[in-house]
Structures are given as C-alpha cells and as structure tokens.
Design a protein around this motif. Structure first.
Motif, PDB file in Angstrom:
ATOM      1  N   ASP A  34       5.805  -1.415   3.619  1.00 39.43           N
ATOM      2  CA  ASP A  34       6.252  -1.671   2.243  1.00 39.43           C
ATOM      3  C   ASP A  34       7.634  -2.332   2.228  1.00 39.43           C
ATOM      4  N   GLN A  35       8.535  -1.848   3.089  1.00 42.33           N
ATOM      5  CA  GLN A  35       9.878  -2.422   3.148  1.00 42.33           C
ATOM      6  C   GLN A  35       9.831  -3.890   3.567  1.00 42.33           C
ATOM      7  N   LEU A  36       9.017  -4.195   4.562  1.00 40.71           N
ATOM      8  CA  LEU A  36       8.897  -5.582   4.999  1.00 40.71           C
ATOM      9  C   LEU A  36       8.269  -6.434   3.901  1.00 40.71           C
ATOM     10  N   THR A  37       7.253  -5.921   3.242  1.00 33.98           N
ATOM     11  CA  THR A  37       6.610  -6.653   2.148  1.00 33.98           C
ATOM     12  C   THR A  37       7.599  -6.911   1.015  1.00 33.98           C
ATOM     13  N   ASP A  38       8.358  -5.876   0.639  1.00 35.41           N
ATOM     14  CA  ASP A  38       9.363  -6.041  -0.415  1.00 35.41           C
ATOM     15  C   ASP A  38      10.417  -7.071  -0.012  1.00 35.41           C
ATOM     16  N   ALA A  39      10.856  -7.004   1.227  1.00 31.84           N
ATOM     17  CA  ALA A  39      11.851  -7.969   1.710  1.00 31.84           C
ATOM     18  C   ALA A  39      11.294  -9.392   1.653  1.00 31.84           C
ATOM     19  N   CYS A  40      10.036  -9.556   2.026  1.00 29.04           N
ATOM     20  CA  CYS A  40       9.406 -10.880   1.961  1.00 29.04           C
ATOM     21  C   CYS A  40       9.336 -11.375   0.517  1.00 29.04           C
ATOM     22  N   ASN A  59       2.312 -12.728  10.697  1.00 34.68           N
ATOM     23  CA  ASN A  59       1.494 -12.039  11.701  1.00 34.68           C
ATOM     24  C   ASN A  59       1.732 -10.528  11.635  1.00 34.68           C
ATOM     25  N   ILE A  60       2.990 -10.120  11.502  1.00 30.11           N
ATOM     26  CA  ILE A  60       3.299  -8.689  11.389  1.00 30.11           C
ATOM     27  C   ILE A  60       2.602  -8.103  10.160  1.00 30.11           C
ATOM     28  N   LEU A  61       2.756  -8.770   9.032  1.00 29.44           N
ATOM     29  CA  LEU A  61       2.151  -8.252   7.799  1.00 29.44           C
ATOM     30  C   LEU A  61       0.632  -8.222   7.891  1.00 29.44           C
ATOM     31  N   SER A  62       0.061  -9.255   8.468  1.00 22.57           N
ATOM     32  CA  SER A  62      -1.394  -9.305   8.611  1.00 22.57           C
ATOM     33  C   SER A  62      -1.906  -8.180   9.505  1.00 22.57           C
ATOM     34  N   LYS A  63      -1.280  -8.019  10.666  1.00 27.27           N
ATOM     35  CA  LYS A  63      -1.724  -6.990  11.615  1.00 27.27           C
ATOM     36  C   LYS A  63      -1.515  -5.584  11.067  1.00 27.27           C
ATOM     37  N   THR A  64      -0.363  -5.337  10.450  1.00 27.25           N
ATOM     38  CA  THR A  64      -0.101  -3.980   9.967  1.00 27.25           C
ATOM     39  C   THR A  64      -0.956  -3.641   8.754  1.00 27.25           C
ATOM     40  N   ASN A  65      -1.142  -4.585   7.854  1.00 24.54           N
ATOM     41  CA  ASN A  65      -2.012  -4.309   6.704  1.00 24.54           C
ATOM     42  C   ASN A  65      -3.449  -4.093   7.150  1.00 24.54           C
ATOM     43  N   ASN A  66      -3.902  -4.879   8.101  1.00 27.00           N
ATOM     44  CA  ASN A  66      -5.235  -4.685   8.658  1.00 27.00           C
ATOM     45  C   ASN A  66      -5.336  -3.297   9.299  1.00 27.00           C
ATOM     46  N   TRP A  67      -4.276  -2.884   9.987  1.00 24.83           N
ATOM     47  CA  TRP A  67      -4.248  -1.563  10.623  1.00 24.83           C
ATOM     48  C   TRP A  67      -4.329  -0.458   9.573  1.00 24.83           C
ATOM     49  N   LEU A  68      -3.563  -0.603   8.507  1.00 26.72           N
ATOM     50  CA  LEU A  68      -3.573   0.409   7.451  1.00 26.72           C
ATOM     51  C   LEU A  68      -4.961   0.532   6.829  1.00 26.72           C
ATOM     52  N   ASP A 100      15.140 -10.724   7.687  1.00 32.98           N
ATOM     53  CA  ASP A 100      16.133  -9.670   7.935  1.00 32.98           C
ATOM     54  C   ASP A 100      15.491  -8.362   8.393  1.00 32.98           C
ATOM     55  N   GLU A 101      14.253  -8.132   8.022  1.00 27.80           N
ATOM     56  CA  GLU A 101      13.560  -6.866   8.324  1.00 27.80           C
ATOM     57  C   GLU A 101      12.718  -6.932   9.594  1.00 27.80           C
ATOM     58  N   VAL A 102      12.514  -8.120  10.154  1.00 28.54           N
ATOM     59  CA  VAL A 102      11.576  -8.286  11.261  1.00 28.54           C
ATOM     60  C   VAL A 102      11.952  -7.440  12.471  1.00 28.54           C
ATOM     61  N   GLY A 103      13.191  -7.523  12.913  1.00 29.06           N
ATOM     62  CA  GLY A 103      13.621  -6.767  14.097  1.00 29.06           C
ATOM     63  C   GLY A 103      13.439  -5.269  13.905  1.00 29.06           C
ATOM     64  N   LYS A 104      13.836  -4.775  12.744  1.00 29.34           N
ATOM     65  CA  LYS A 104      13.685  -3.349  12.422  1.00 29.34           C
ATOM     66  C   LYS A 104      12.210  -2.948  12.446  1.00 29.34           C
ATOM     67  N   THR A 105      11.372  -3.790  11.855  1.00 29.35           N
ATOM     68  CA  THR A 105       9.940  -3.489  11.799  1.00 29.35           C
ATOM     69  C   THR A 105       9.336  -3.482  13.194  1.00 29.35           C
ATOM     70  N   LEU A 106       9.690  -4.465  14.005  1.00 30.90           N
ATOM     71  CA  LEU A 106       9.132  -4.525  15.363  1.00 30.90           C
ATOM     72  C   LEU A 106       9.612  -3.363  16.225  1.00 30.90           C
ATOM     73  N   ASN A 107      10.868  -2.985  16.094  1.00 27.25           N
ATOM     74  CA  ASN A 107      11.362  -1.813  16.832  1.00 27.25           C
ATOM     75  C   ASN A 107      10.587  -0.564  16.434  1.00 27.25           C
ATOM     76  N   MET A 133       0.850  -1.181   0.000  1.00 27.51           N
ATOM     77  CA  MET A 133       0.000   0.000   0.000  1.00 27.51           C
ATOM     78  C   MET A 133       0.887   1.232   0.000  1.00 27.51           C
ATOM     79  N   LYS A 134       0.455   2.203  -0.718  1.00 22.02           N
ATOM     80  CA  LYS A 134       1.214   3.451  -0.815  1.00 22.02           C
ATOM     81  C   LYS A 134       0.399   4.592  -0.197  1.00 22.02           C
ATOM     82  N   TRP A 135       1.119   5.539   0.359  1.00 19.16           N
ATOM     83  CA  TRP A 135       0.511   6.744   0.917  1.00 19.16           C
ATOM     84  C   TRP A 135       0.037   7.633  -0.221  1.00 19.16           C
TER      85      TRP A 135
END
Length: 131
Positions: free
Chosen positions: A26-32, A104-113, A39-46, A1-3
């Motif tokens: 978007d960065q996490l989705t692209d990395a996936c 779970n991260i992608l599901s929750k964040t996309n649902n949030w968006l 590699d992006e999970v820790g950065k995303t969670l922080n 999703m884009k702003w």
C-alpha cells in the motif's frame, strides 16, 4: 488492497507478517500515485528480501507443525517467489529505481497478494482451524 480479518490463517505471527506485507505494498502504491514511487523502492525491496526469508520460514514451520499435506507444493511456490524478488533486486541494482522496476515490484506483489495469500495461505488457515 487492505487486510481484513477473514484473511487470517489463525497464527498471530504469520497474520502480522501478512498484514505488514499489505501495508508495504500500500505504501509503495500510494507513493507511486503521488509520483514518489522511486523513493520507496529500496525500502520495499529490503522488506521483501527479509519477508521471503523470515516469513516463509515461519509459515513453513507452521505447516510442518500441523502436517499440512501440501507443504512441498507451497514451499516450491515460496522458493519461486524468492527467486522473483532476487531478480527484481538485481534489476534494481543494475538500473536503479526505474519505472519498469517499480512496475515489476507492484505487479509481483499484487499478484502474490491475490494468488498466494488470498488463496493458498487461506487454505492453510482453513486446514489449521480444522485441526
């Protein structure tokens, strides 16, 4: 999703924070998509831990400033998302950057968006613009 600018709530700081969330997801989705999601999970969670503290505080302060009538409902939803993020962090700490954690991260964040920013926060923006 884009702003896109129609998502703006009319406050530069809140809008910048929303844009950053879109960017991080978007960065996490692209990395996936490149099979580098772990590699992006820790950065995303922080980011999400900071976001749930800073952004929600700023957004709730803005709603108080404008006497937004649904502030308490909105705050309750913020609190629920904060708990969901804490649960994902706990899972990550126990199991590492597993595929279920990433999903779970992608599901929750996309649902949030989709369900929060695109709907609830947009309503806040309309309310503020009407004042």
């Amino acid at each position: 999703m884009k702003w896109y600018d129609d998502l703006s709530v009319g406050n530069a700081s809140v809008d910048a924070q929303h844009k950053k969330l879109f960017e991080i997801v978007d960065q996490l989705t692209d990395a996936c998509n490149q099979k580098k999601g772990k590699d992006e999970v820790g950065k995303t969670l922080n980011f999400l831990l900071d976001y749930t503290k800073t952004h929600f505080r700023d957004e709730e302060k803005l709603m108080m400033q404008y006497n937004y009538p649904n502030l308490m409902v909105h705050k309750k939803i913020h609190d629920e998302f904060t708990k969901e993020v804490a649960g994902i962090v706990s899972d990550y700490q126990k199991n590492g950057a597993s595929i279920p954690v990433v999903l779970n991260i992608l599901s929750k964040t996309n649902n949030w968006l989709i369900n929060h920013i695109l709907k609830m926060d947009k309503e806040v923006g309309k309310y503020i613009k009407s004042k």
